[in-house]
Design a protein around this motif. Structure first.
Motif, PDB file in Angstrom:
ATOM      1  N   ASN A 119     -23.735  -3.896 -42.065  1.00 57.42           N
ATOM      2  CA  ASN A 119     -23.423  -5.032 -40.884  1.00 57.42           C
ATOM      3  C   ASN A 119     -24.070  -4.623 -39.556  1.00 57.42           C
ATOM      4  O   ASN A 119     -24.240  -5.554 -38.948  1.00 57.42           O
ATOM      5  CB  ASN A 119     -21.800  -4.967 -40.921  1.00 57.42           C
ATOM      6  N   GLY A 120     -23.778  -3.376 -39.222  1.00 60.90           N
ATOM      7  CA  GLY A 120     -24.391  -3.180 -37.937  1.00 60.90           C
ATOM      8  C   GLY A 120     -25.870  -3.267 -37.689  1.00 60.90           C
ATOM      9  O   GLY A 120     -26.203  -3.723 -36.689  1.00 60.90           O
ATOM     10  N   TYR A 121     -26.648  -3.252 -38.905  1.00 60.52           N
ATOM     11  CA  TYR A 121     -28.041  -3.710 -38.756  1.00 60.52           C
ATOM     12  C   TYR A 121     -28.299  -4.885 -38.299  1.00 60.52           C
ATOM     13  O   TYR A 121     -29.038  -5.321 -37.471  1.00 60.52           O
ATOM     14  CB  TYR A 121     -28.945  -3.258 -40.128  1.00 60.52           C
ATOM     15  N   ILE A 122     -27.453  -5.972 -39.127  1.00 67.12           N
ATOM     16  CA  ILE A 122     -27.648  -7.461 -38.926  1.00 67.12           C
ATOM     17  C   ILE A 122     -27.037  -7.655 -37.570  1.00 67.12           C
ATOM     18  O   ILE A 122     -27.647  -8.556 -36.830  1.00 67.12           O
ATOM     19  CB  ILE A 122     -26.871  -8.255 -40.200  1.00 67.12           C
ATOM     20  N   GLY A 123     -25.841  -7.192 -36.967  1.00 71.27           N
ATOM     21  CA  GLY A 123     -25.594  -7.230 -35.727  1.00 71.27           C
ATOM     22  C   GLY A 123     -26.521  -6.907 -34.736  1.00 71.27           C
ATOM     23  O   GLY A 123     -26.783  -7.433 -33.741  1.00 71.27           O
ATOM     24  N   GLY A 124     -27.250  -5.900 -34.993  1.00 67.95           N
ATOM     25  CA  GLY A 124     -28.400  -5.480 -34.070  1.00 67.95           C
ATOM     26  C   GLY A 124     -29.588  -6.435 -33.933  1.00 67.95           C
ATOM     27  O   GLY A 124     -30.004  -6.656 -33.005  1.00 67.95           O
ATOM     28  N   VAL A 125     -29.900  -7.008 -35.327  1.00 67.33           N
ATOM     29  CA  VAL A 125     -30.943  -8.051 -35.262  1.00 67.33           C
ATOM     30  C   VAL A 125     -30.489  -9.167 -34.593  1.00 67.33           C
ATOM     31  O   VAL A 125     -31.358  -9.537 -33.616  1.00 67.33           O
ATOM     32  CB  VAL A 125     -31.195  -8.481 -36.808  1.00 67.33           C
ATOM     33  N   GLU A 126     -29.234  -9.728 -34.712  1.00 69.49           N
ATOM     34  CA  GLU A 126     -28.798 -10.871 -34.014  1.00 69.49           C
ATOM     35  C   GLU A 126     -28.480 -10.608 -32.407  1.00 69.49           C
ATOM     36  O   GLU A 126     -28.875 -11.453 -31.721  1.00 69.49           O
ATOM     37  CB  GLU A 126     -27.226 -11.255 -34.638  1.00 69.49           C
ATOM     38  N   SER A 127     -28.429  -9.595 -32.064  1.00 66.97           N
ATOM     39  CA  SER A 127     -28.228  -9.149 -30.763  1.00 66.97           C
ATOM     40  C   SER A 127     -29.581  -8.728 -29.991  1.00 66.97           C
ATOM     41  O   SER A 127     -29.533  -8.816 -28.781  1.00 66.97           O
ATOM     42  CB  SER A 127     -27.194  -8.107 -30.575  1.00 66.97           C
ATOM     43  N   GLY A 128     -30.503  -8.790 -30.666  1.00 70.07           N
ATOM     44  CA  GLY A 128     -31.694  -8.575 -30.269  1.00 70.07           C
ATOM     45  C   GLY A 128     -32.221  -7.041 -30.062  1.00 70.07           C
ATOM     46  O   GLY A 128     -33.186  -6.604 -29.754  1.00 70.07           O
ATOM     47  N   ILE A 129     -31.289  -6.160 -30.492  1.00 73.97           N
ATOM     48  CA  ILE A 129     -31.409  -4.661 -30.315  1.00 73.97           C
ATOM     49  C   ILE A 129     -32.418  -3.953 -31.507  1.00 73.97           C
ATOM     50  O   ILE A 129     -33.265  -3.203 -30.995  1.00 73.97           O
ATOM     51  CB  ILE A 129     -30.138  -4.057 -30.511  1.00 73.97           C
ATOM     52  N   ARG A 130     -32.492  -4.570 -32.744  1.00 74.17           N
ATOM     53  CA  ARG A 130     -33.229  -4.352 -33.817  1.00 74.17           C
ATOM     54  C   ARG A 130     -34.176  -5.371 -33.744  1.00 74.17           C
ATOM     55  O   ARG A 130     -33.948  -6.577 -33.809  1.00 74.17           O
ATOM     56  CB  ARG A 130     -32.499  -4.240 -34.985  1.00 74.17           C
ATOM     57  N   ARG A 131     -35.484  -4.815 -34.063  1.00 78.42           N
ATOM     58  CA  ARG A 131     -36.639  -6.085 -34.651  1.00 78.42           C
ATOM     59  C   ARG A 131     -36.552  -6.504 -36.085  1.00 78.42           C
ATOM     60  O   ARG A 131     -35.829  -5.839 -36.804  1.00 78.42           O
ATOM     61  CB  ARG A 131     -37.989  -5.359 -34.446  1.00 78.42           C
ATOM     62  N   VAL A 132     -37.047  -7.917 -36.384  1.00 72.32           N
ATOM     63  CA  VAL A 132     -37.054  -8.144 -37.603  1.00 72.32           C
ATOM     64  C   VAL A 132     -38.286  -7.999 -38.127  1.00 72.32           C
ATOM     65  O   VAL A 132     -39.539  -8.420 -37.664  1.00 72.32           O
ATOM     66  CB  VAL A 132     -36.838  -9.734 -37.447  1.00 72.32           C
ATOM     67  N   ASN A 133     -38.376  -7.019 -39.096  1.00 71.35           N
ATOM     68  CA  ASN A 133     -39.502  -6.659 -39.893  1.00 71.35           C
ATOM     69  C   ASN A 133     -39.852  -7.420 -41.122  1.00 71.35           C
ATOM     70  O   ASN A 133     -38.983  -8.350 -41.304  1.00 71.35           O
ATOM     71  CB  ASN A 133     -39.269  -5.278 -40.168  1.00 71.35           C
ATOM     72  N   GLY A 134     -40.714  -7.324 -41.528  1.00 72.97           N
ATOM     73  CA  GLY A 134     -41.367  -7.856 -42.707  1.00 72.97           C
ATOM     74  C   GLY A 134     -40.494  -8.012 -44.033  1.00 72.97           C
ATOM     75  O   GLY A 134     -40.496  -8.828 -44.678  1.00 72.97           O
ATOM     76  N   ARG A 135     -40.004  -6.874 -44.155  1.00 70.73           N
ATOM     77  CA  ARG A 135     -39.084  -6.444 -45.273  1.00 70.73           C
ATOM     78  C   ARG A 135     -37.840  -7.745 -45.006  1.00 70.73           C
ATOM     79  O   ARG A 135     -37.376  -8.354 -45.877  1.00 70.73           O
ATOM     80  CB  ARG A 135     -38.656  -5.297 -45.334  1.00 70.73           C
ATOM     81  N   LEU A 136     -37.236  -7.681 -43.854  1.00 69.83           N
ATOM     82  CA  LEU A 136     -36.016  -8.482 -43.679  1.00 69.83           C
ATOM     83  C   LEU A 136     -36.368  -9.851 -43.920  1.00 69.83           C
ATOM     84  O   LEU A 136     -35.724 -10.693 -44.542  1.00 69.83           O
ATOM     85  CB  LEU A 136     -35.466  -8.321 -42.175  1.00 69.83           C
ATOM     86  N   ILE A 137     -37.661 -10.263 -43.319  1.00 74.08           N
ATOM     87  CA  ILE A 137     -38.074 -11.554 -43.299  1.00 74.08           C
ATOM     88  C   ILE A 137     -38.208 -12.047 -44.888  1.00 74.08           C
ATOM     89  O   ILE A 137     -37.547 -13.066 -45.400  1.00 74.08           O
ATOM     90  CB  ILE A 137     -39.391 -11.912 -42.859  1.00 74.08           C
ATOM     91  N   LYS A 138     -38.858 -11.148 -45.856  1.00 72.63           N
ATOM     92  CA  LYS A 138     -38.835 -11.529 -47.228  1.00 72.63           C
ATOM     93  C   LYS A 138     -37.580 -11.654 -48.098  1.00 72.63           C
ATOM     94  O   LYS A 138     -37.336 -12.507 -48.838  1.00 72.63           O
ATOM     95  CB  LYS A 138     -39.880 -10.346 -47.898  1.00 72.63           C
ATOM     96  N   LEU A 139     -36.826 -10.633 -47.444  1.00 66.68           N
ATOM     97  CA  LEU A 139     -35.300 -10.763 -48.054  1.00 66.68           C
ATOM     98  C   LEU A 139     -34.753 -12.159 -47.978  1.00 66.68           C
ATOM     99  O   LEU A 139     -33.948 -12.737 -48.601  1.00 66.68           O
ATOM    100  CB  LEU A 139     -34.481  -9.519 -47.574  1.00 66.68           C
ATOM    101  N   ILE A 140     -34.550 -12.379 -46.584  1.00 66.73           N
ATOM    102  CA  ILE A 140     -33.969 -13.777 -46.182  1.00 66.73           C
ATOM    103  C   ILE A 140     -34.447 -14.949 -47.001  1.00 66.73           C
ATOM    104  O   ILE A 140     -33.926 -15.919 -47.209  1.00 66.73           O
ATOM    105  CB  ILE A 140     -34.004 -13.900 -44.548  1.00 66.73           C
ATOM    106  N   VAL A 141     -36.061 -14.949 -46.910  1.00 63.76           N
ATOM    107  CA  VAL A 141     -36.666 -16.118 -47.462  1.00 63.76           C
ATOM    108  C   VAL A 141     -36.154 -16.275 -48.975  1.00 63.76           C
ATOM    109  O   VAL A 141     -35.863 -17.256 -49.559  1.00 63.76           O
ATOM    110  CB  VAL A 141     -38.385 -15.994 -47.140  1.00 63.76           C
ATOM    111  N   SER A 142     -36.234 -14.884 -49.728  1.00 63.81           N
ATOM    112  CA  SER A 142     -36.007 -15.083 -51.054  1.00 63.81           C
ATOM    113  C   SER A 142     -34.673 -15.170 -51.391  1.00 63.81           C
ATOM    114  O   SER A 142     -34.117 -15.853 -52.139  1.00 63.81           O
ATOM    115  CB  SER A 142     -36.455 -13.733 -51.845  1.00 63.81           C
TER     116      SER A 142
END
Length: 109
Positions: free
Chosen positions: A31-54
């Motif tokens: 949950n913290g990882y997604i929170g970090g992504v949404e707040s802009g603290i964490r970068r969206v990497n290729g793995r996350l993109i592929k997970l969300i798309v699939s």
């Protein structure tokens, strides 16, 4: 100035009416990882993109560049297709599907 990829991740979650907890659980992330992504603290990497798309049928071009439609397939269409396939199964197999869903929901918690 357009939305960032991080903001688009949040837009997807909200469009699917999922909490951060449920969204991250489906993606097998914290949950913290997604929170970090949404707040802009964490970068969206290729793995996350592929997970969300699939996992959610998201248009990769929309997610990465903000162009086109959010989903490659309307989530309601996906649900309708799933129900149609389920109805084609014999009752004994429908019961198996119910049991599998129940197990998955328990594992998810």
């Amino acid at each position: 100035m357009g939305d960032s990829i991080n903001q688009r991740v949040k837009q997807i979650r909200k469009a699917l009416e999922l909490s951060q907890r449920n969204f991250s659980s489906i993606l097998a992330l914290s949950n913290g990882y997604i929170g970090g992504v949404e707040s802009g603290i964490r970068r969206v990497n290729g793995r996350l993109i592929k997970l969300i798309v699939s996992e959610f049928g998201v248009n990769e071009t929309w997610l990465t560049l903000g162009k086109g439609e959010m989903f490659t397939q309307n989530p309601d269409e996906k649900f309708t297709k799933l129900v149609g396939l389920f109805k084609e199964l014999p009752p004994k197999y429908q019961d198996v599907v119910y049991q599998m869903i129940d197990v998955l929901l328990k594992v998810k918690e």
